[in-house]
Design an enzyme around this catalytic site. Structure first.
Site, PDB file in Angstrom:
ATOM      1  N   SER A   1       0.843  -1.199   0.000  1.00 20.33           N
ATOM      2  CA  SER A   1       0.000   0.000   0.000  1.00 20.33           C
ATOM      3  C   SER A   1       0.873   1.243   0.000  1.00 20.33           C
ATOM      4  O   SER A   1       1.667   1.464   0.919  1.00 20.33           O
ATOM      5  CB  SER A   1      -0.899   0.006   1.238  1.00 20.33           C
ATOM      6  OG  SER A   1      -1.381   1.331   1.436  1.00 20.33           O
TER       7      SER A   1
ATOM      8  N   HIS B   1      -1.063  -1.217  -4.353  1.00 19.67           N
ATOM      9  CA  HIS B   1      -2.354  -0.885  -3.734  1.00 19.67           C
ATOM     10  C   HIS B   1      -2.410   0.624  -3.509  1.00 19.67           C
ATOM     11  O   HIS B   1      -1.533   1.211  -2.879  1.00 19.67           O
ATOM     12  CB  HIS B   1      -2.479  -1.649  -2.417  1.00 19.67           C
ATOM     13  CG  HIS B   1      -3.808  -1.506  -1.738  1.00 19.67           C
ATOM     14  ND1 HIS B   1      -4.914  -2.248  -2.090  1.00 19.67           N
ATOM     15  CD2 HIS B   1      -4.207  -0.720  -0.708  1.00 19.67           C
ATOM     16  CE1 HIS B   1      -5.929  -1.930  -1.295  1.00 19.67           C
ATOM     17  NE2 HIS B   1      -5.534  -0.984  -0.463  1.00 19.67           N
TER      18      HIS B   1
ATOM     19  N   ASP C   1      -4.567   3.668  -2.092  1.00 13.19           N
ATOM     20  CA  ASP C   1      -5.648   4.010  -1.168  1.00 13.19           C
ATOM     21  C   ASP C   1      -6.146   5.434  -1.395  1.00 13.19           C
ATOM     22  O   ASP C   1      -5.398   6.401  -1.241  1.00 13.19           O
ATOM     23  CB  ASP C   1      -5.147   3.883   0.273  1.00 13.19           C
ATOM     24  CG  ASP C   1      -5.023   2.440   0.712  1.00 13.19           C
ATOM     25  OD1 ASP C   1      -6.009   1.682   0.563  1.00 13.19           O
ATOM     26  OD2 ASP C   1      -3.934   2.057   1.195  1.00 13.19           O
TER      27      ASP C   1
ATOM     28  N   MET D   1      -8.732   8.289  -0.176  1.00 17.80           N
ATOM     29  CA  MET D   1      -9.564   8.706   0.964  1.00 17.80           C
ATOM     30  C   MET D   1     -10.025  10.141   0.762  1.00 17.80           C
ATOM     31  O   MET D   1      -9.257  10.967   0.268  1.00 17.80           O
ATOM     32  CB  MET D   1      -8.756   8.615   2.259  1.00 17.80           C
ATOM     33  CG  MET D   1      -8.159   7.234   2.492  1.00 17.80           C
ATOM     34  SD  MET D   1      -7.306   7.169   4.056  1.00 17.80           S
ATOM     35  CE  MET D   1      -6.572   5.533   3.972  1.00 17.80           C
TER      36      MET D   1
ATOM     37  N   HIS E   1      -8.194   1.242  -4.191  1.00 19.41           N
ATOM     38  CA  HIS E   1      -9.138   1.027  -3.093  1.00 19.41           C
ATOM     39  C   HIS E   1      -9.798   2.364  -2.775  1.00 19.41           C
ATOM     40  O   HIS E   1      -9.176   3.235  -2.173  1.00 19.41           O
ATOM     41  CB  HIS E   1      -8.356   0.469  -1.888  1.00 19.41           C
ATOM     42  CG  HIS E   1      -9.191   0.273  -0.660  1.00 19.41           C
ATOM     43  ND1 HIS E   1      -8.635   0.029   0.581  1.00 19.41           N
ATOM     44  CD2 HIS E   1     -10.542   0.273  -0.468  1.00 19.41           C
ATOM     45  CE1 HIS E   1      -9.593  -0.109   1.477  1.00 19.41           C
ATOM     46  NE2 HIS E   1     -10.766   0.042   0.872  1.00 19.41           N
TER      47      HIS E   1
ATOM     48  N   MET F   1     -11.987   4.688  -0.782  1.00 18.92           N
ATOM     49  CA  MET F   1     -12.678   4.941   0.498  1.00 18.92           C
ATOM     50  C   MET F   1     -13.280   6.331   0.355  1.00 18.92           C
ATOM     51  O   MET F   1     -12.833   7.311   0.972  1.00 18.92           O
ATOM     52  CB  MET F   1     -11.666   4.843   1.651  1.00 18.92           C
ATOM     53  CG  MET F   1     -11.251   3.399   1.931  1.00 18.92           C
ATOM     54  SD  MET F   1      -9.707   3.268   2.835  1.00 18.92           S
ATOM     55  CE  MET F   1      -8.539   3.396   1.482  1.00 18.92           C
TER      56      MET F   1
ATOM     57  N   MET G   1     -11.544  -5.776   4.933  1.00 19.59           N
ATOM     58  CA  MET G   1     -10.750  -4.878   5.778  1.00 19.59           C
ATOM     59  C   MET G   1     -10.496  -5.567   7.116  1.00 19.59           C
ATOM     60  O   MET G   1     -11.437  -6.053   7.753  1.00 19.59           O
ATOM     61  CB  MET G   1     -11.510  -3.570   6.038  1.00 19.59           C
ATOM     62  CG  MET G   1     -11.702  -2.642   4.852  1.00 19.59           C
ATOM     63  SD  MET G   1     -10.195  -2.098   4.073  1.00 19.59           S
ATOM     64  CE  MET G   1      -9.359  -1.268   5.419  1.00 19.59           C
TER      65      MET G   1
ATOM     66  N   ASP H   1      -6.814  -6.489   3.979  1.00 21.70           N
ATOM     67  CA  ASP H   1      -6.179  -5.164   4.007  1.00 21.70           C
ATOM     68  C   ASP H   1      -6.171  -4.603   5.421  1.00 21.70           C
ATOM     69  O   ASP H   1      -7.218  -4.286   5.977  1.00 21.70           O
ATOM     70  CB  ASP H   1      -6.968  -4.232   3.066  1.00 21.70           C
ATOM     71  CG  ASP H   1      -6.328  -2.852   2.926  1.00 21.70           C
ATOM     72  OD1 ASP H   1      -5.242  -2.621   3.494  1.00 21.70           O
ATOM     73  OD2 ASP H   1      -6.934  -2.012   2.226  1.00 21.70           O
TER      74      ASP H   1
HETATM   75  C1  DX5 Z   1      -6.408   1.540   5.412  1.00 24.18           C
HETATM   76  C2  DX5 Z   1      -5.918   1.207   4.024  1.00 24.18           C
HETATM   77  C3  DX5 Z   1      -4.842   0.177   4.004  1.00 24.18           C
HETATM   78  C4  DX5 Z   1      -3.619   0.576   4.781  1.00 24.18           C
HETATM   79  C5  DX5 Z   1      -2.850  -0.649   5.146  1.00 24.18           C
HETATM   80  O1  DX5 Z   1      -7.555   2.321   5.325  1.00 24.18           O
HETATM   81  O2  DX5 Z   1      -6.968   0.728   3.227  1.00 24.18           O
HETATM   82  O3  DX5 Z   1      -4.516  -0.170   2.685  1.00 24.18           O
HETATM   83  O4  DX5 Z   1      -2.784   1.432   4.099  1.00 24.18           O
HETATM   84  O5  DX5 Z   1      -1.763  -0.237   5.912  1.00 24.18           O
HETATM   85  P1  DX5 Z   1      -1.080  -1.182   6.975  1.00 24.18           P
HETATM   86  O6  DX5 Z   1      -0.513  -2.352   6.225  1.00 24.18           O
HETATM   87  O7  DX5 Z   1      -0.029  -0.328   7.584  1.00 24.18           O
HETATM   88  O8  DX5 Z   1      -2.139  -1.603   7.934  1.00 24.18           O
HETATM   89 ZN    ZN Z   2      -6.475  -0.181   1.250  1.00 27.29          ZN
END
Ligand code: DX5
Ligand code: ZN
Length: 225
Positions: free
Chosen positions: A8, A33, A35, A37, A66, A68, A137, A179
């Site tokens: 990620s 990956h 992320d 947000m 991903h 969010m 998750m 994840d």
């Molecule tokens: C959290 C993200 C994950 C996160 C994972 O909301 O979706 O992808 O970055 O990070 P680690 O591996 O540090 O938990």
């Molecule tokens: Zn993620």
């Protein structure tokens, strides 16, 4: 079982994102990956399609986006154009789950459904045959570096059965991705519970030898029964 490691970028050095992508792929990453947000669906704000397009030239492996964010649909085309392979979203973040899945597919990407730790697996009842990825998750979404929530293991076992049945019906691969909080010391248990694709952010990017860390994750997976 083919296992895939998806670093990620959330924990990468954002000032050197292209180099980080190149380095982690050279170290053996199967996916990148990404992320997204929005400070609305989750209490944090990261990156959008512009940054995805900027790292795309460095990404010689699939980009696993991903989302969010809420709403979802207005961002799908932007990520498709930015070079996403997979686009996952959370069912409660969109008004019409089936429509969003179709939109992702129509844009030429592979749809994934992301389910929070406390969320039921029931959205899979009707739509799993239309998915290419189920993302469970194992932390509450929004931040890297949190601890793996143990009851996810039980949920993974249930999800594995659903994914296996759907793969048989659909005759194609559906990934079961986990994840949050994945490390070398718990990845084997997570794989034994049924995951085949592993997101790891802080575990990989907090160290300075990505090959060694990804190697340790793969080594731990060799012991899986
Ligand atoms: C959290 C993200 C994950 C996160 C994972 O909301 O979706 O992808 O970055 O990070 P680690 O591996 O540090 O938990
Ligand atoms: Zn993620």
């Amino acid at each position: 079982m083919i296992y895939r490691i998806a670093p990620s970028l959330l924990s990468a050095d954002f000032a050197r994102l292209g180099e980080e992508v190149r380095a982690v792929i050279a170290a053996g990453a199967d996916f990148v990956h990404f992320d997204v947000m929005d400070n609305h669906y989750v209490p944090n704000l990261t990156v959008g399609p512009l940054v995805c397009a900027a790292v795309k030239p460095y990404a010689t492996v699939p980009i696993d986006v991903h989302l969010m964010v809420s709403p979802v649909d207005t961002l799908v085309n932007g990520f498709a154009e930015a070079g996403a392979t997979y686009i996952s979203f959370h069912p409660e973040a969109t008004r019409h789950v089936d429509r969003t899945i179709a939109l992702i597919r129509d844009c030429g990407c592979r749809p994934g459904l992301a389910l929070n730790p406390g969320a039921p697996l029931s959205p899979l009842d009707w739509v799993i045959d239309r998915l290419d990825l189920v993302l469970l998750m194992s932390v509450n979404p929004g931040f890297g570096g949190q601890s793996f929530i143990p009851y996810t293991l039980e949920k993974l076992r249930d999800a594995r059965q659903r994914v296996d049945a759907a793969q048989q019906r659909a005759g194609r691969e559906i990934l079961l991705e986990v994840d949050g909080g994945v490390k070398a010391d718990n990845i084997a248990a997570i794989a034994e519970a049924g995951a085949d694709t592993f997101v790891a952010g802080s575990a990989i990017f907090s160290g300075n030898n990505y090959s060694e860390t990804i190697g340790a994750l793969r080594q731990a997976l060799k012991d899986v029964r």
